[in-house]
Scaffold this active site. Structure first.
Site, PDB file in Angstrom:
ATOM      1  N   TYR A   1       0.805  -1.227   0.000  1.00 56.63           N
ATOM      2  CA  TYR A   1       0.000   0.000   0.000  1.00 56.63           C
ATOM      3  C   TYR A   1       0.838   1.278   0.000  1.00 56.63           C
ATOM      4  O   TYR A   1       0.487   2.244  -0.687  1.00 56.63           O
ATOM      5  CB  TYR A   1      -1.003  -0.033   1.157  1.00 56.63           C
ATOM      6  CG  TYR A   1      -2.200  -0.881   0.819  1.00 56.63           C
ATOM      7  CD1 TYR A   1      -3.294  -0.345   0.151  1.00 56.63           C
ATOM      8  CD2 TYR A   1      -2.222  -2.244   1.116  1.00 56.63           C
ATOM      9  CE1 TYR A   1      -4.379  -1.131  -0.194  1.00 56.63           C
ATOM     10  CE2 TYR A   1      -3.293  -3.037   0.774  1.00 56.63           C
ATOM     11  CZ  TYR A   1      -4.375  -2.481   0.114  1.00 56.63           C
ATOM     12  OH  TYR A   1      -5.447  -3.267  -0.248  1.00 56.63           O
TER      13      TYR A   1
ATOM     14  N   GLU B   1      -8.805  -7.253   4.110  1.00 51.27           N
ATOM     15  CA  GLU B   1      -7.992  -8.304   3.509  1.00 51.27           C
ATOM     16  C   GLU B   1      -7.377  -9.206   4.566  1.00 51.27           C
ATOM     17  O   GLU B   1      -7.258 -10.419   4.357  1.00 51.27           O
ATOM     18  CB  GLU B   1      -6.929  -7.670   2.611  1.00 51.27           C
ATOM     19  CG  GLU B   1      -7.547  -7.082   1.337  1.00 51.27           C
ATOM     20  CD  GLU B   1      -6.700  -6.025   0.667  1.00 51.27           C
ATOM     21  OE1 GLU B   1      -5.479  -5.956   0.949  1.00 51.27           O
ATOM     22  OE2 GLU B   1      -7.256  -5.256  -0.146  1.00 51.27           O
TER      23      GLU B   1
END
Length: 403
Positions: free
Chosen positions: A95, A137
């Site tokens: 990310y 997730e």
């Protein structure tokens, strides 16, 4: 938590994103692949070349900006993307790479100074969104370990292969360690990771097309493009080179395009081309779980040569007399008309649904090319079908179905 000032700034950027979103996302991908080539393998080059990936990301960024005060409105979109991320093995450390390149792209494309409030606001907004994805997730990875018994990629062997049509091959995949497979949810997909002859390793998502609980996972792959072209590099390899006994790797089943639990309401499955793959698994599950449930399968194909799973569907219909099947060809061949192997020609329309389903309050699941999805969404809306009874699956990055 974004400040009121940051929320206001994000909302003020919506017109710019609407006008220049694709320019921004196109630049973003080019920049990220240049600065962080290690993430390139997570992305399908065919979707990059067609612009589908860039359009999908631009739409997602605009949607996030429009709902920045209430991200819960994007729960469905977040779930779809989170499932795809997990299928590919995206981890929290990826990310910051995306965030750094996205913020740099905003600054460079829009010509902003590094201290511009827009960058501060989008940094906060991206951080909040990344946290949302990471939490979801993490939960999906945990669920996979508990149900499937593994995360990441596991060794599988091609048990056998068979033609589903002239342009679709089915591959039956069994665990390399011989251990039993967990039952997938009908409609889910797996990510296949395979090494090409030149040494490159690629990943692609494929729906599971067989009944849940089988000893093997079955994927059914349409040949796309030609040899050496980005659109067909994986499908060509699977069609021409992968044989019984060859090894591949699979991630656990992912995806939220699954049948509503324990529903006995009439079910309408509508498939276009290779879009039959997740729906065929659903058909097996629905018929096994509720033998008396009214089920329609409406299957569209160009012609009889590329009409997949005709024999399997016919066998299901013989075992389940309540299953009603309608086959429609958009470009029938002369031999199709002579053999009378299809029930109609042209697109699925109002008259066909009136004839087959009538006024039944049914649940609709469909999969196929994007124009077909758009057409069916509009058709079902015009018939007053509630949005909660309409379910569809994209192959590739999800794009807006707005006209």
């Amino acid at each position: 938590m974004l400040t009121p000032t940051q929320l206001s700034v994000i909302q003020q950027t919506i017109p710019v994103l609407q006008d220049h979103g694709e320019d921004l996302t196109r630049y973003f991908y080019q920049r990220m692949f240049r600065h962080n080539p290690e993430v390139r393998g997570f992305f399908n080059p065919a979707h990059q070349q067609s612009g589908q990936q860039q359009r999908a990301l631009a739409g997602a960024i605009c949607a996030y900006a429009q709902h920045i005060n209430d991200p819960s409105a994007l729960t469905g979109a977040v779930e779809l993307i989170a499932q795809k991320h997990v299928s590919l093995g995206i981890q929290p450390e990826h990310y910051p790479i995306v965030g750094e390149n996205l913020l740099a792209s905003i600054r460079e494309v829009l010509g902003l100074a590094e201290t511009d409030p827009i960058l501060d606001a989008w940094a906060a907004a991206y951080g909040a969104l990344a946290d949302l994805f990471i939490q979801r997730e993490t939960a999906i990875y945990r669920q996979q370990r508990e149900h499937a018994g593994w995360n990441g990629f596991r060794n599988f062997v091609v048990s056998h292969r068979e033609a589903a049509s002239d342009n679709i091959v089915s591959l039956y995949l069994k665990p390399g360690d011989g251990k039993p497979l967990p039952a997938h949810k009908a409609g889910q997909y797996v990510t296949l990771r395979v090494a090409l002859p030149g040494g490159e390793t690629i990943m692609r998502n494929y729906s599971l097309s067989n009944e849940p609980g089988a000893a093997c996972y079955r994927i059914s792959v349409k040949r796309e493009g030609g040899e050496g072209t980005p659109a067909g590099i994986c499908s060509h390899h699977l069609h021409e080179r992968l044989q019984a006994g060859d090894k591949v790797e699979l991630s656990p089943p992912c995806g939220d395009f699954t049948l509503a639990a324990s529903s006995t309401r009439p079910l309408v499955l509508i498939a276009g081309g290779v879009g039959i793959t997740p729906l065929l698994s659903m058909l097996h599950e629905a018929l096994a779980a509720s033998p008396g449930r009214p089920v329609w399968l409406i299957q569209g194909a160009l012609n009889g040569r590329v009409h997949p799973f005709a024999d399997e569907v016919n066998a299901l219909q013989r075992r389940h007399p309540g299953l009603r099947v309608h086959v429609r060809y958009s470009e029938p061949l002369p031999e199709d008309r002579l053999k009378a192997v299809h029930d109609g020609e042209g697109l699925i329309d109002e008259a066909l649904l009136d004839e087959l389903v009538g006024g039944e309050k049914a649940e609709y699941y469909f999969c196929g090319p994007t124009p077909m999805l758009r057409h069916l969404c509009q058709l079902l809306a015009s018939r007053g079908v509630p949005s909660e009874d309409v379910h569809y699956e994209f192959f590739g990055p999800a794009e807006s179905l707005a006209a």
